[in-house]
Write a protein that holds these residues in place. Structure first.
Motif, PDB file in Angstrom:
ATOM      1  N   SER A 696      -5.866   3.165  -9.320  1.00 20.07           N
ATOM      2  CA  SER A 696      -5.160   4.281  -9.970  1.00 20.07           C
ATOM      3  C   SER A 696      -4.994   5.455  -9.013  1.00 20.07           C
ATOM      4  CB  SER A 696      -5.922   4.707 -11.221  1.00 20.07           C
ATOM      5  OG  SER A 696      -7.259   5.091 -10.894  1.00 20.07           O
ATOM      6  N   VAL A 697      -6.003   5.664  -8.160  1.00 20.46           N
ATOM      7  CA  VAL A 697      -5.910   6.768  -7.193  1.00 20.46           C
ATOM      8  C   VAL A 697      -4.829   6.465  -6.157  1.00 20.46           C
ATOM      9  CG1 VAL A 697      -7.163   8.074  -5.444  1.00 20.46           C
ATOM     10  CG2 VAL A 697      -8.330   7.346  -7.548  1.00 20.46           C
ATOM     11  N   GLU A 698      -4.784   5.218  -5.682  1.00 19.48           N
ATOM     12  CA  GLU A 698      -3.767   4.847  -4.696  1.00 19.48           C
ATOM     13  C   GLU A 698      -2.369   4.923  -5.286  1.00 19.48           C
ATOM     14  OE1 GLU A 698      -6.235   1.768  -1.799  1.00 19.48           O
ATOM     15  OE2 GLU A 698      -5.142   1.011  -3.538  1.00 19.48           O
ATOM     16  N   SER A 699      -2.227   4.598  -6.545  1.00 20.79           N
ATOM     17  CA  SER A 699      -0.921   4.694  -7.185  1.00 20.79           C
ATOM     18  C   SER A 699      -0.421   6.130  -7.206  1.00 20.79           C
ATOM     19  CB  SER A 699      -0.997   4.133  -8.609  1.00 20.79           C
ATOM     20  OG  SER A 699      -1.388   2.780  -8.602  1.00 20.79           O
ATOM     21  N   SER A 700      -1.325   7.075  -7.447  1.00 19.84           N
ATOM     22  CA  SER A 700      -0.922   8.484  -7.429  1.00 19.84           C
ATOM     23  C   SER A 700      -0.595   8.942  -6.014  1.00 19.84           C
ATOM     24  CB  SER A 700      -2.021   9.345  -8.041  1.00 19.84           C
ATOM     25  OG  SER A 700      -3.227   9.230  -7.291  1.00 19.84           O
ATOM     26  N   TYR A 701      -1.345   8.433  -5.007  1.00 18.48           N
ATOM     27  CA  TYR A 701      -1.046   8.765  -3.622  1.00 18.48           C
ATOM     28  C   TYR A 701       0.299   8.189  -3.195  1.00 18.48           C
ATOM     29  CZ  TYR A 701      -5.893  10.317  -2.972  1.00 18.48           C
ATOM     30  OH  TYR A 701      -7.085  10.981  -3.060  1.00 18.48           O
ATOM     31  N   LEU A 702       0.627   7.000  -3.722  1.00 17.61           N
ATOM     32  CA  LEU A 702       1.850   6.327  -3.316  1.00 17.61           C
ATOM     33  C   LEU A 702       3.093   7.136  -3.667  1.00 17.61           C
ATOM     34  CD1 LEU A 702       3.220   3.805  -2.155  1.00 17.61           C
ATOM     35  CD2 LEU A 702       3.111   2.779  -4.431  1.00 17.61           C
ATOM     36  N   GLU A 703       3.052   7.851  -4.757  1.00 20.98           N
ATOM     37  CA  GLU A 703       4.215   8.624  -5.167  1.00 20.98           C
ATOM     38  C   GLU A 703       4.596   9.649  -4.099  1.00 20.98           C
ATOM     39  OE1 GLU A 703       5.717  11.265  -9.030  1.00 20.98           O
ATOM     40  OE2 GLU A 703       3.710  10.358  -8.980  1.00 20.98           O
TER      41      GLU A 703
END
Length: 819
Positions: A696-703
């Motif tokens: 979930s943290v990486e998904s937010s970073y990906l944006e």
């Protein structure tokens, strides 16, 4: 002890306590001069940032060194009675140790305090072992070899205490010296046998028959020469053995003949081979050949696995029957290398008893387990679309996807395209009539070698006449001899090739049909020749041939593109869309050009061209209930439009993956036209298809990373003009930007891993028909697999040096010689 046990060589890895106790660290509390200090109990949690130290000692035992001792192997395995299988499988046995930090340390066991000196374990590290469970020390060497020495007065030296019950008298360190004893003590004799056991040079065979350095050098020359000859034969896919390999035979087989040729040109090698070599060490026997080939195959697979590493991969599988009627399943891996290049590697073939989904799944998992590949790393599946493969309930793709959630299945694009072409040729009556006539032409014209020679002569005469009239140009690669190939439902591109050759060889075909019709010796074929001759001289036939050749030509470009190993799924989807668009463009603007092409061909070959405004006369005798229509309406609407619409409909039905949300999201990473299809929302949606790969943290970073990525790509000239995802991956690696955009690069890898077509698997079956042919139909499964791996993966095999292969060969079994 049987021969197998005598030849066993086991590596026993045993945890020792050389670093069990450590000196006090400056960062820890307490005084380093204090002989006694409180320590942590076993049931307490370890201090933070402290890793329990371990040390492992690798001991290699050669059972052949003590063939008269049947109990040695049992004692080695019984040393850790709870871990027999672990030792047999050569696992490393490790015990977490407590981080003691004092010169003299204590341990509370049963309410009593035990004092230890870490120097004991440094001094006697060759034999002293400590058991945490029993709180006792043991002598490892005496435990193994106590029955092989004179144990008289052993009790007085503490022999039983250090082997049976264990030594617990920590307050009597002099007992260690007493146990070691004098030079001829029991312990020192056991230690001598222990050191002789782990030394491969003291093997009983080497002791009885010692080898000189010159003998070892000659052995290595013989072995290397055999390996070089086998390398050449494996590269070419040739047979290894011959029918008669005796000395009197004029042809002893490829391997021995090549080895003789090699020895005649290399005098240094010839002095060590055949009659110049020991009779029991020729290094040319079938067993030696198979071991060397297996070593080559193992090292090739090892290179592939090292290239893959611990990364994600896709799997491709298909089953086919070989020449000996065995059902074989070929297995390939698709992954992205460390350099960003997508590759497909052949791993091997497996003989399966049946083709049920569960059997194929077990076969695939056995291959993955053999090479320590986790099924959880699978991110793509590619099969040919058979029911046992793509079944939604019990199919192979469903069974694997149930255990690996992100292992998405892609139906082979090349198979879908071939099914589209076959469906068009069967569903339309005019196409069906065309291919029926072509089938008769193949049977009549190419039915015998004599008629094929007649057609070649007719073709040569027509070419010679065209050269005289300067209608054709001469040059290298031009005006090659052509033949009629029979189309097949599973042969990619065969329909298109047949139509092209029929148009090019049309004059020759007509001449052969005339010869057959006038030949009184072949009167049985006169009706067929007359029927075919009447059909091919009609405008209907010529119109259908040219139209289907044009339509199949558009699909053939897609077919060629799909057969590339490095083709990615995004580019394949784009090619399918382009094919549909070109078909639609042909429907709208291609009628006039097609009609002019057919008319010119008919005028050149003196075939009557009907007027388009006249009434159309259908073929055959069904004219009583015919509906009035003009030639223009029939050929344009009932044939031209109808077949193109059917082709487009079949493409839409077969390539249903193109409309999948997963693949539509993947197209947003296409670098064509300076990332014109980039869509941030769809890419974030793409991440949801891989829940185990993005937190979930990486998904937010990906944006945020996607915004920076597209801004950078569109302004960097090095990324302009890229054609597909594969080039984007390589360019990111070359510019080191795959480290800056780690999450985006992971997305690109997951997209590239999805397979496009089972081309690599199909080529493996083609190679299998070369390696296992009619004359080699009894070749074994393992031998077949080894030959296929080295032949198909030549690029990897070429990079494997001889030293690695020879070392693996030596370690496979006990040899008479050692390099």
């Amino acid at each position: 002890m049987n021969e197998n046990d005598r030849s066993m060589k086991k590596k026993v890895r045993i945890s020792t306590l050389e670093s069990f106790f450590h000196k006090k660290s400056k960062n820890q509390g307490g005084s380093s001069s204090s002989p006694i200090a409180p320590i942590r109990r076993d049931d307490e949690s370890p201090p933070p940032n402290v890793v329990p130290p371990t040390r492992e000692r690798v001991v290699q035992f050669d059972i052949n060194s003590l063939p008269h001792d049947p109990g040695l192997r049992r004692r080695i395995l019984d040393y850790h009675p709870s871990d027999h299988e672990a030792i047999r499988r050569e696992y490393i046995l490790k015990e977490p140790l407590q981080p003691y930090e004092h010169d003299f340390c204590q341990r509370e066991v049963g309410g009593a305090m035990r004092r230890f000196n870490p120097e004991w374990f440094d001094t006697y590290k060759k034999w002293l072992e400590y058991s945490i469970a029993k709180d006792a020390a043991f002598c490892f060497v005496c435990y193994l070899f106590k029955d092989n020495v004179d144990v008289l007065n052993a009790a007085s030296q503490g022999h039983d205490a250090f082997t049976n019950n264990g030594f617990r008298g920590w307050n009597r360190p002099s007992a260690f010296l007493k146990h070691v004893g004098q030079v001829n003590s029991v312990h020192n004799k056991c230690l001598e046998k222990y050191e002789a056991t782990i030394d491969p040079n003291t093997c009983i065979q080497n002791v009885i028959d010692p080898k000189t350095p010159q003998a070892r050098k000659e052995y290595r020359i013989r072995l290397t020469a055999s390996l070089h000859c086998l390398r050449f034969l494996l590269f070419q896919g040739l047979a290894i053995r011959g029918h008669d390999e005796s000395e009197k035979s004029s042809n002893q087989g490829n391997f021995r003949e090549l080895l003789k040729w090699f020895s005649q040109r290399k005098k240094k090698v010839g002095k060590t081979l055949f009659k110049n070599a020991p009779g029991n060490n020729q290094m040319t026997s079938p067993l030696i050949q198979k071991d060397l080939i297996n070593a080559c195959s193992r090292e090739t697979i090892k290179g592939i696995i090292e290239e893959l590493g611990d990364d994600y991969f896709g799997i491709l599988a298909d089953e086919s029957r070989d020449v000996s009627c065995k059902e074989q399943m070929a297995f390939c891996l698709r992954y992205v290398t460390k350099g960003g290049v997508v590759v497909e590697r052949f791993i091997g073939v497996v003989h399966v008893m049946n083709t049920t989904a569960m059997t194929l799944k077990n076969a695939i998992y056995s291959i993955l387990a053999e090479y320590s590949l986790s099924p959880s790393r699978i991110r793509g599946q590619g099969y040919d679309g058979a029911s046992n493969m793509k079944g939604y309930i019990h199919g192979l793709k469903t069974l694997i996807k149930n255990e690996s959630q992100s292992a998405y299945y892609i139906h082979c694009f090349a198979h879908q395209l071939q099914l589209t072409l076959v469906a068009v040729s069967k569903k339309n009556s005019d196409c069906g009539w065309l291919f029926d006539i072509l089938s008769i032409i193949l049977n009549v014209v190419s039915g015998s070698c004599k008629r094929q020679e007649i057609m070649k002569e007719a073709q040569a005469k027509i070419l010679a006449k065209a050269f005289e009239n300067e209608e054709l140009k001469t040059g290298k690669g031009l005006n090659q001899e052509l033949g009629l190939g029979r189309p097949g439902d599973t042969r990619w591109g065969s329909h298109y090739k047949l139509l092209v050759n029929v148009i090019l060889l049309y004059p020759s075909i007509r001449e052969v049909l005339d010869i057959i019709f006038d030949d009184p010796l072949h009167f049985d074929d006169h009706p067929k020749a007359d029927h075919v001759g009447f059909a091919i001289e009609s405008f209907d036939f010529m119109f259908m041939v040219h139209m289907m050749k044009t339509i199949f030509g558009l699909a053939n470009q897609l077919n060629i593109a799909l057969q590339k190993k490095d083709q990615d799924i995004v580019n394949a989807i784009s090619l399918v869309k382009q094919t549909k668009e070109r078909l639609q463009q042909m429907r709208e603007d291609g009628w006039e050009s097609l009609l002019n092409l057919v008319t010119c061909f008919c005028d050149k070959n003196k075939i009557g061209v009907p007027k388009m405004e006249d009434e159309y006369l259908p073929r055959g005798k069904k004219k009583r209930n015919k509906v009035y229509t003009t030639n223009l309406h029939h050929f344009r609407v009932e044939v031209f439009f109808a077949i193109i619409d059917l082709q487009t409909q079949e493409l839409n039905n077969r390539f249903d993956e193109v409309s999948m949300e997963l693949l539509s999201c993947m197209t947003c990473l296409n670098p064509v036209d300076n990332f014109s299809s980039f869509d941030k929302l769809k890419l974030l949606r793409l991440v949801e298809f891989y829940p185990n790969d993005f937190t979930s943290v990486e998904s937010s970073y990906l944006e945020d990373e996607l915004d920076t990525f597209i801004y950078d790509m569109r302004r960097d000239d090095r990324f302009h003009g890229l054609k597909d995802m594969g080039e984007l991956s390589v360019k990111l690696f070359e510019t080191k930007k795959h480290e800056s955009y780690r999450l985006v690069y992971l997305l690109i890898k997951l997209v590239l891993i999805l397979p496009v077509a089972t081309v690599t698997v199909e080529r493996a079956f083609s190679v299998m028909s070369i390696v296992k042919n009619r004359l080699r139909n009894s070749i074994g499964d393992q031998f077949l697999n080894d030959c296929l791996v080295t032949y198909i993966e030549k690029n990897v095999f070429l990079k494997i040096n001889d030293e690695n292969i020879l070392n693996r060969f030596q370690s496979m079994r006990s040899r008479r010689e050692r390099m």
